[in-house]
Design a protein around this motif. Structure first.
Motif, short mmCIF file in Angstrom:
data_model
loop_
_atom_site.label_atom_id
_atom_site.label_comp_id
_atom_site.label_asym_id
_atom_site.label_seq_id
_atom_site.Cartn_x
_atom_site.Cartn_y
_atom_site.Cartn_z
N ALA A 119 0.83 -1.21 0.00
CA ALA A 119 0.00 0.00 0.00
C ALA A 119 0.87 1.26 0.00
N TRP A 120 1.99 1.19 0.70
CA TRP A 120 2.92 2.34 0.73
C TRP A 120 3.46 2.58 -0.68
N SER A 164 2.16 1.72 -3.48
CA SER A 164 1.15 2.18 -4.42
C SER A 164 0.77 3.63 -4.12
N ALA A 165 0.88 4.06 -2.85
CA ALA A 165 0.66 5.48 -2.55
C ALA A 165 1.73 6.33 -3.22
N LEU A 166 2.99 5.87 -3.14
CA LEU A 166 4.08 6.62 -3.77
C LEU A 166 3.91 6.65 -5.29
N ALA A 168 1.14 6.47 -6.92
CA ALA A 168 0.03 7.36 -7.28
C ALA A 168 0.52 8.81 -7.32
N ARG A 169 1.39 9.18 -6.35
CA ARG A 169 1.93 10.54 -6.37
C ARG A 169 2.82 10.75 -7.60
#
Lengths: 202, 394
Positions: free
Chosen positions: B197-198, B200-202, B204-205
């Motif tokens: 999840a981390w 994929s958060a990065l 996405a940014r």
């Protein structure tokens, strides 16, 4: 070293000077004020400091800092138990609570994800947030993190982690501040405000 | 050649320097240069190592960023000087005079120096204020290798040009690179144990900032291509421009930004293993290249002769200056270092005419005054030698 006062007073000045917003000069002024108002301010202040130092703790539910555990926010029965507002730091919780517009629960993350600074999910209170959501009482999680690169990455991370639960995940809006003039806004803020535009209801 | 009256009657807000003061800057202990400002061209001549480029470098600090040499701030200070330096200019935008000063103060503790900027006597928070009301463009001999070097310098060249039209561009690219470094670090340190999840958060940014930067690059390239197309078949070859990047290509083919963003995220997700072992991301706007071709010959710039490469580069820089003049109503202050040397006489004269008609002041350097013959009476000349600058005619 000037001998205008003893080393005990000097220690007090040094300690006060460590507080944010106080430099050596204002620490000396504060100390002098305390010495002059010994009974009305200094002694009560010392008692208050001892008292809070003995009882302060981190709330096991939301990681707020308080003299009670669970903290006053979590204990307050008049507050809405179905929404959680996630903030980076206790100062953000205080800021939101001062505005008196949010009457739900809080969750203090204790920072933001940053691989470069070596801060990962285990260093934040992510697990306890997920535990609270899993308990089933929660309808909505509001992500109120700072509009920085790290803050936004963390928002995204939390949104993804919360996907599997039946909760609404929302984030604070970015855009024109109340009372703000467009002329003074930077391009990034204006672009965000345009993207998040809404219809005007009559 | 434009004469005095024609120059001042241009609609553009001319940008020019009427006074330049240098203190402990490179070879100059204390030097002041006053200009008559009745001609758009300023010519600095003098032997090698006399300090001609140092003057242009000082002027390049009238813009945000690291100057035309990209030196560290402490290297700019005069050797055996106090360690601080200052460059101050009276800068005219149209009829308005703005006093601009920049430099560093001595740093005793060996801390990194911060560039100070003062505009009209007020300290500015950072150098970005220098990009608000005027701009500065330059061409240096170091850029001659632009087409044969690796893509990173072309990408930097492109991004600096894009910044002239899209002030938000550097923020987007900066945020993209920062998030990418976070992802690289995470993948390198934790490999396949890294939190999905981390990552994929990065990612996405990365996708969000990457798309914004890619759109700005494409938009700019389109505008510049239009400008290049308008140029008559003069002495400078028409340049064809293409942005070679996976994301930019997808957007140029008409993929909606939202879909491109999703595709980028998926591609990053699929490439995690490989990216981790290479400790860098295999796809993204950090791999984009600027491809330039010689239109009449239909030949890639890196295959052209040295002289033709220089001519292409001049064409690009001129087109960009004209684009800025057209869109913002004022041309950039131009700094052309040793630009005359590689060009034959016809092209040289055509270049001087093109620069003079841009609207703003243009500074030229050269070792020999004879390179600038034909400019007498149409430019201000200065002779530079041993850290001294003397007027040497009009």
């Amino acid at each position: 070293m000037p001998k205008s006062h003893g080393s005990d007073i000097d220690a007090l000045i040094q300690l006060l000077a460590k507080l944010p917003g106080l430099g050596p000069r204002s620490a000396r002024r504060s100390t002098l004020q305390l010495l002059k108002k010994r009974d009305s301010v200094m002694v009560p202040l010392a008692h208050a400091l001892m008292n809070v130092a003995d009882t302060v703790q981190i709330c096991e539910v939301c990681s707020n800092i308080d003299t009670h555990n669970p903290c006053h926010v979590c204990e307050d029965v008049r507050r809405d138990r179905t929404t959680i507002c996630v903030v980076e730091d206790v100062s953000d919780l205080w800021a939101l609570d001062r505005s008196e517009t949010f009457r739900g629960q809080y969750h203090v993350l204790g920072g933001t994800l940053s691989a470069l600074d070596g801060i990962g999910p285990d260093d934040l209170t992510v697990d306890s947030l997920i535990g609270r959501v899993r308990s089933g009482e929660i309808d909505e999680v509001i992500l109120a993190l700072n509009a920085t690169v790290d803050g936004q990455t963390t928002s995204h991370y939390l949104a993804e982690k919360l996907e599997e639960f039946d909760v609404k995940v929302t984030a604070l809006a970015h855009g024109v501040p109340v009372g703000g003039e467009l002329d003074y806004l930077d391009d990034g803020t204006l672009a965000a405000a345009l993207r998040a535009r809404g219809s005007v209801s009559s | 050649m434009t004469d005095k009256n024609a120059w001042s009657s241009l609609e553009h807000n001319r940008v020019f320097i009427s006074k330049l003061t240098l203190t402990d800057f490179r070879c100059y202990q204390h030097t002041q240069l006053k200009l008559g400002c009745d001609h758009p061209l300023v010519v600095l001549t003098g032997p090698n190592g006399a300090g001609k480029t140092n003057i242009l470098e000082a002027l390049s600090y009238m813009a945000p960023g690291r100057g035309l040499r990209r030196s560290s701030l402490t290297d700019v200070a005069r050797q055996s000087g106090p360690g601080s330096w200052a460059a101050a200019a009276d800068l005219m935008v149209g009829d308005e005079m703005i006093k601009v000063g920049t430099g560093i103060e001595p740093t005793p503790g060996g801390e990194t120096a911060k560039r100070l900027v003062r505009v009209d006597g007020e300290n500015a928070q950072n150098s970005n204020v220098l990009g608000e009301r005027w701009s500065v463009g330059w061409l240096t001999p170091q850029m001659d290798r632009l087409f044969i070097e690796g893509p990173s310098s072309r990408r930097r060249f492109l991004d600096r040009l894009v910044l002239g039209l899209f002030p938000d561009h550097s923020r987007q690219v900066g945020a993209y690179e920062r998030v990418m470094r976070e992802r690289n670090k995470l993948l390198a340190e934790q490999g396949n144990r890294a939190d999905g999840a981390w990552l994929s958060a990065l990612e996405a940014r990365m996708a969000e900032h990457g798309i914004a930067a890619a759109i700005a690059r494409l938009e700019f390239a389109g505008q510049l291509a239009g400008q290049l197309d308008e140029a008559e078949d003069g002495p400078f070859p028409k340049a064809l421009l293409a942005i070679d990047g996976w994301l930019e290509g997808m957007l140029a083919d008409g993929t909606a930004p939202v879909d491109a963003e999703l595709a980028f995220r998926e591609r990053l997700k699929a490439g995690r293993m490989a990216d981790g072992s290479n400790s860098r991301a295999n796809v993204g706007i950090h791999k984009t290249d600027l491809v330039v071709a010689h239109a009449p010959k239909n030949m890639r710039a890196d295959l052209c002769s040295t002289g033709e490469q220089k001519a292409l580069l001049v064409a690009l820089v001129l087109a960009n200056a004209k684009l800025q003049a057209a869109l913002k109503g004022r041309a950039p202050l131009m700094l052309m270092d040793e630009v005359a040397a590689h060009l034959d006489i016809d092209r040289r004269i055509a270049l001087f005419e093109a620069l003079a008609s841009l609207g703003s002041q243009c500074w030229l350097t050269g070792t020999d005054k004879s390179l600038f013959e034909g400019l007498s009476g149409k430019a201000e000349f200065f002779e530079v030698s041993d850290g001294k600058i003397q007027p040497s005619g009009r």
